[in-house]
Design an enzyme around this catalytic site. Structure first.
Site, short mmCIF file in Angstrom:
data_model
loop_
_atom_site.label_atom_id
_atom_site.label_comp_id
_atom_site.label_asym_id
_atom_site.label_seq_id
_atom_site.Cartn_x
_atom_site.Cartn_y
_atom_site.Cartn_z
N GLY A 255 0.83 -1.20 0.00
CA GLY A 255 0.00 0.00 0.00
C GLY A 255 0.86 1.24 0.00
O GLY A 255 0.60 2.21 -0.71
N MET A 257 5.14 2.67 1.68
CA MET A 257 6.39 2.34 2.37
C MET A 257 6.88 3.58 3.10
O MET A 257 6.93 4.67 2.53
CB MET A 257 7.44 1.85 1.38
CG MET A 257 8.80 1.54 2.00
SD MET A 257 8.72 0.20 3.21
CE MET A 257 10.29 0.43 4.03
N ASN A 259 9.52 5.17 4.00
CA ASN A 259 10.86 5.76 3.87
C ASN A 259 10.89 7.14 4.56
O ASN A 259 10.04 7.98 4.30
CB ASN A 259 11.22 5.95 2.40
CG ASN A 259 10.94 4.71 1.59
OD1 ASN A 259 11.46 3.64 1.85
ND2 ASN A 259 10.08 4.85 0.57
N HIS A 289 -1.03 6.15 8.78
CA HIS A 289 -0.22 4.97 9.11
C HIS A 289 1.25 5.22 8.79
O HIS A 289 2.13 4.99 9.63
CB HIS A 289 -0.77 3.78 8.32
CG HIS A 289 0.01 2.51 8.44
ND1 HIS A 289 -0.51 1.38 9.00
CD2 HIS A 289 1.26 2.17 8.04
CE1 HIS A 289 0.40 0.40 8.96
NE2 HIS A 289 1.47 0.87 8.37
N GLU A 290 1.52 5.69 7.58
CA GLU A 290 2.92 5.87 7.18
C GLU A 290 3.59 6.98 7.96
O GLU A 290 4.78 6.90 8.28
CB GLU A 290 3.00 6.13 5.68
CG GLU A 290 2.44 5.02 4.81
CD GLU A 290 3.05 3.66 5.10
OE1 GLU A 290 4.26 3.60 5.41
OE2 GLU A 290 2.32 2.66 5.02
N HIS A 293 4.91 5.81 11.18
CA HIS A 293 6.17 5.09 11.04
C HIS A 293 7.39 6.01 11.18
O HIS A 293 8.50 5.52 11.44
CB HIS A 293 6.25 4.43 9.65
CG HIS A 293 5.64 3.07 9.59
ND1 HIS A 293 5.98 2.06 10.45
CD2 HIS A 293 4.74 2.53 8.71
CE1 HIS A 293 5.31 0.97 10.12
NE2 HIS A 293 4.55 1.22 9.08
N GLU A 312 4.64 -2.30 12.43
CA GLU A 312 3.36 -2.35 11.72
C GLU A 312 2.14 -2.28 12.63
O GLU A 312 1.17 -1.60 12.32
CB GLU A 312 3.30 -3.59 10.84
CG GLU A 312 4.39 -3.64 9.77
CD GLU A 312 4.42 -2.41 8.87
OE1 GLU A 312 3.44 -1.65 8.83
OE2 GLU A 312 5.44 -2.21 8.21
#
Length: 831
Positions: A255, A257, A259, A289-290, A293, A312
């Site tokens: 979906g 990443m 980075n 969500h990303e 991270h 995750e």
């Protein structure tokens, strides 16, 4: 390519301290390869031998401390090094192959305008496809990249990109990050740029998608700003990087990443056609969500891949929770409950299940770690964290998180580290909680037992499982003025112990008409209903006031079907009764998806399947009759009606008219969807499909045409599709998936049967040849579920013993065969 083992990583981490990478990438050397030059500065703590990873087309030159090493010493992807104590500098120059599978440096040429785009996906162990590296997450370093690209291109990376002229770009040095988080994207991007909190923010996509990104740019940036600000309210550590770019890239396997500073998304999130509010919410959740991270995974990174849940599960939980708190999307947990949570339940009941936080010995190498990116690491882990917050309290939970960030910023951490941080902020026994929740497998089941007496009633919960649960108890009665509506009483909360039985709960007054365990969906467990409550639910489910309560009930019905306790046709009858009255599109989407893809295509056969499709057709027409254009359930119903059609008449009428009566008009997505179903039914041909591709020559159109051609019930079309998938390596990851999803159709058993014996050996050969991404696609999309019978099961089980089967394909086939086995059991139980 040998997988890095945990023992090898630990040995190398004890030996090395890696400081700095200087990487030069030249993307102007042709269509097949790019030039990669890497200089690594590091220290050896003692004398010893180790290796550095690289997967080149040609390794031209390697030096260690200025002395040449023999390129021929490269053994597959490992170059051995013999080190003395102290500082060292390694330099390597190589030609690297571009990828068509979404791994390493992926190269894509847009069929719409001929422009080419490149981006990296370096997750797990694909760094060595792009540059030389000590490729493991706990050897963090500073990265400085220089990229040479065609002069008309823009280069993006983890840090702010500075143009040097003549197509050369210098990316700002990163802080300490793991190798797998390095990112580059290059091409003639269309960009929308802004600034927030003193940092540059950007959105980027292919030029052919520019008008669609521009239409949604303020929505996406608004979500980005709102989440960024909310995370700064939650977290004491500020955003740790110098910029925040979001690039929507083609043919992306995941979906998105995470980075640092350059999040990459699949560019289907740049919507070319009409979408529902639920789909917009999904895009917003992925943004949230990303961004989570950046703290969970990028600032503090797992030490080894057994702790992937520390990335995750947290990002999943934070994404849904923060979206609810900071944006207009207030019912995100309903979507999670009905569309996401089942992913975790299903994975947790297969033979391949694993703990949310598996023991390190269960993740011995990167190949085994890659298998754990599933519904357990995402949906179950997020559910466990939601339960932890309900049990612990959000204040103590956030205090523990912030302690974790402070103690391990720009470093690596383990489950033990995280639990220590939580324990410092609460008197609760978090270590015991973690042992029950994070180190175990399987799904608990909660079943109510109700007894009544004069003016009181008593509840006992039968607990089949080993975890403690803090749950809400929903109590509902029929509305005297409208028996189709249910009104809540004051709810109760229960704590169920991990072992033994909770004390019975005695309440005064008559028992409620509906008693629902796990109201608000606070825990991760299957729930059952007592007979009186189930009878009420069948009559008044759509009359419950809160969509999350309805989601819990629909999930209970779903689980009962999968466990053989409820006939699939009974689920369809409930959907037929209540879905036309449902206002929450996430529920409509989730229920229709399960009914269409699981019940109709797996759990029912022959005339029963035909009747199921007729029921779904009638249900969707009811929704259309009750909705107007622009309402989310309407578009969802149109899509489901298309996929459920058993005759071409209605679809042909819509396609010829260019619209569904009273809307919506047919945009490219709907046109390809209709044409694909007409292909399944034998009501179109290659000429019409090619004409549609001329009408829509985009990348999405090319995938739609591949799907339609493969779906035709024609021997020549099937053979051509099979040859493209398995006899050549010409298809990209997306075109392979499109062809595979068109190929297998339950309506075409006779023409497909000869391919059953070809599938398993061909899939095994493909996976060995093309790697994990295509292995997953071959097992997921090309698996012959359309031929769900004992013969397929037997051939599949035999294939698991093939000596050449790769871990990725073995895992996917194991899961598919378990789903097939469950389907055959359900069919037998309700024949």
């Amino acid at each position: 390519m040998p997988a890095l083992t945990r023992d090898e990583a630990q040995t190398r981490a004890r030996l090395l301290d890696v400081h700095h990478y200087d990487i030069e990438l030249d993307l102007t050397t042709g269509d097949d390869h790019f030039r990669s030059a890497t200089t690594i500065r590091f220290t050896a703590r003692t004398a010893g031998t180790t290796f550095v990873e690289l997967k080149p087309a040609t390794l031209h030159r390697v030096t260690l401390d200025g002395q040449p090493l023999d390129p021929a010493a490269l053994d597959d992807n490992r170059l051995p090094l013999t080190l003395t104590p102290g500082g060292h500098e390694l330099h390597a120059e190589a030609d690297m192959p571009y990828s068509r599978t979404g791994e390493g440096m992926h190269r894509f040429t847009d069929p719409e305008d001929g422009e080419t785009y490149l981006y990296t996906q370096l997750f797990m162990d694909d760094v060595q496809r792009v540059f030389t590296a000590f490729d493991q997450p706990d050897l963090k370093a500073v990265f400085a990249l220089t990229v040479t690209a065609p002069p008309a291109w823009t280069v993006l990376g983890n840090g702010i990109a500075h143009p040097l002229g003549d197509g050369r770009w210098r990316l700002a040095e990163t802080p300490l990050i793991s190798t797998y988080l390095v990112a580059v994207a290059a091409g003639p991007w269309h960009s929308v740029r802004t600034e927030h909190d003193g940092r540059p923010f950007g959105l980027h996509c292919r030029r052919s998608l520019a008008p669609y990104l521009d239409a949604d740019a303020e929505e996406i940036l608004g979500i980005t700003r709102a989440c960024y600000d909310r995370y700064h309210e939650k977290f004491t550590e500020p955003y740790p990087f110098d910029s925040y770019d979001q690039a929507f890239v083609p043919e992306f396997n995941a979906g998105a990443m995470e980075n640092p500073g350059l999040v990459t998304f699949r560019d289907e999130f740049v919507y070319r056609s009409a979408v529902t509010d639920t789909e917009r919410q999904t895009r917003a959740m992925v943004v949230a969500h990303e961004m989570a991270h950046m703290w969970f995974g990028d600032l503090v990174t797992l030490q080894w891949w057994d702790d992937i849940w520390l990335n995750e599960s947290f990002a999943e939980y934070m994404g849904f929770q923060t979206l609810t708190e900071a944006t207009a999307f207030r019912d995100t947990w309903t979507d999670f409950g009905v569309n996401r949570k089942g992913w975790g339940y299903d994975a947790d009941q297969r033979p391949s299940t694993h703990a949310v936080a598996p023991h390190p010995d269960a993740v011995p190498d990167t190949a085994s770690a890659l298998l754990n990116f599933d519904g357990i690491s995402y949906a179950k882990g997020a559910s466990a964290l939601r339960q932890l917050v309900a049990w612990l309290g959000e204040k103590d939970f956030l205090a523990g998180i912030n302690d974790h960030f402070t103690r391990h910023r720009f470093g690596n951490a383990t489950l033990a580290d995280f639990l220590d941080s939580l324990a410092r902020t609460t008197s609760r026994d978090v270590h015991t909680w973690a042992a029950h929740w994070l180190r175990t497998t399987g799904v608990d089941t909660l079943t109510p037992q109700v007894t009544t007496a004069d003016d009181q009633w008593q509840l006992t919960v039968d607990h089949d499982g080993t975890r403690p649960h803090h749950i809400a108890l929903g109590l509902y009665d029929h509305d005297p003025a409208d028996p189709t509506r249910l009104v809540p009483r004051e709810r109760a909360e229960l704590d169920l112990p991990a072992e033994g039985t909770a004390h019975p709960l005695t309440l005064t007054g008559p028992r409620p008409d509906l008693l629902l365990l796990n109201d608000d969906d606070l825990t991760y467990a299957k729930v059952r209903l007592d007979p009186a409550s189930w009878d009420t639910a069948l009559r008044a489910l759509s009359g419950l006031p809160e969509p999350l309560t309805r989601a819990v009930l629909w999930n209970a019905a779903r689980d009962m079907v999968r466990d053989g306790e409820l006939a699939p046709t009974a689920y369809l009858d409930a959907a037929r009764t209540h879905l036309p009255h449902e206002t929450d599109n996430a529920l409509v989407q989730g229920v229709l998806s399960f009914a269409r893809t699981q019940i109709a295509d797996l759990y029912l056969t022959g005339t029963a399947r035909t009747r199921a499709l007729a029921t779904l057709d009638a249900l969707c027409r009811d929704i259309l009759d009750r909705t107007t254009p622009g309402q989310g359930p309407r578009l969802t119903a149109v899509r489901a009606l298309v996929s459920s059609a058993t005759t071409p008449t209605t679809l042909r009428t819509w396609l010829d008219a260019g619209t569904v009566p009273d809307g919506p008009a047919l945009d490219p997505e709907l046109r390809w969807r209709i044409l694909a179903r007409l292909a399944v039914l034998g009501a179109t041909d290659h000429t019409e499909i090619d004409a549609e591709l001329t009408r829509d020559p985009s990348a999405t159109g090319r995938e739609g045409a591949a799907r339609c051609h493969a779906a035709l019930p024609d021997p020549a079309a099937k053979e051509a599709a099979w040859h493209a998938m398995f006899a050549t390596d010409d298809l990209s990851n997306y075109l392979f998936t499109a062809t595979a999803t068109g190929f297998w159709q339950p309506e075409q058993r006779d023409i497909l049967t000869p391919y059953l014996t070809r599938y398993f050996p061909d899939a095994i050969a493909l996976a060995a040849r093309r790697g994990p991404a295509l292995a997953d696609a071959a097992g997921r999309y090309a698996f012959p579920l359309a031929l769900a019978d004992d013969t397929t099961l037997s051939l599949g089980e035999e294939s698991l013993h093939h000596p050449d089967i790769t871990p990725a394909l073995r895992r996917k086939l194991t899961d598919q065969l378990d789903d097939l086995r469950r389907a055959l059991t359900i069919r037998a139980a309700h024949a």
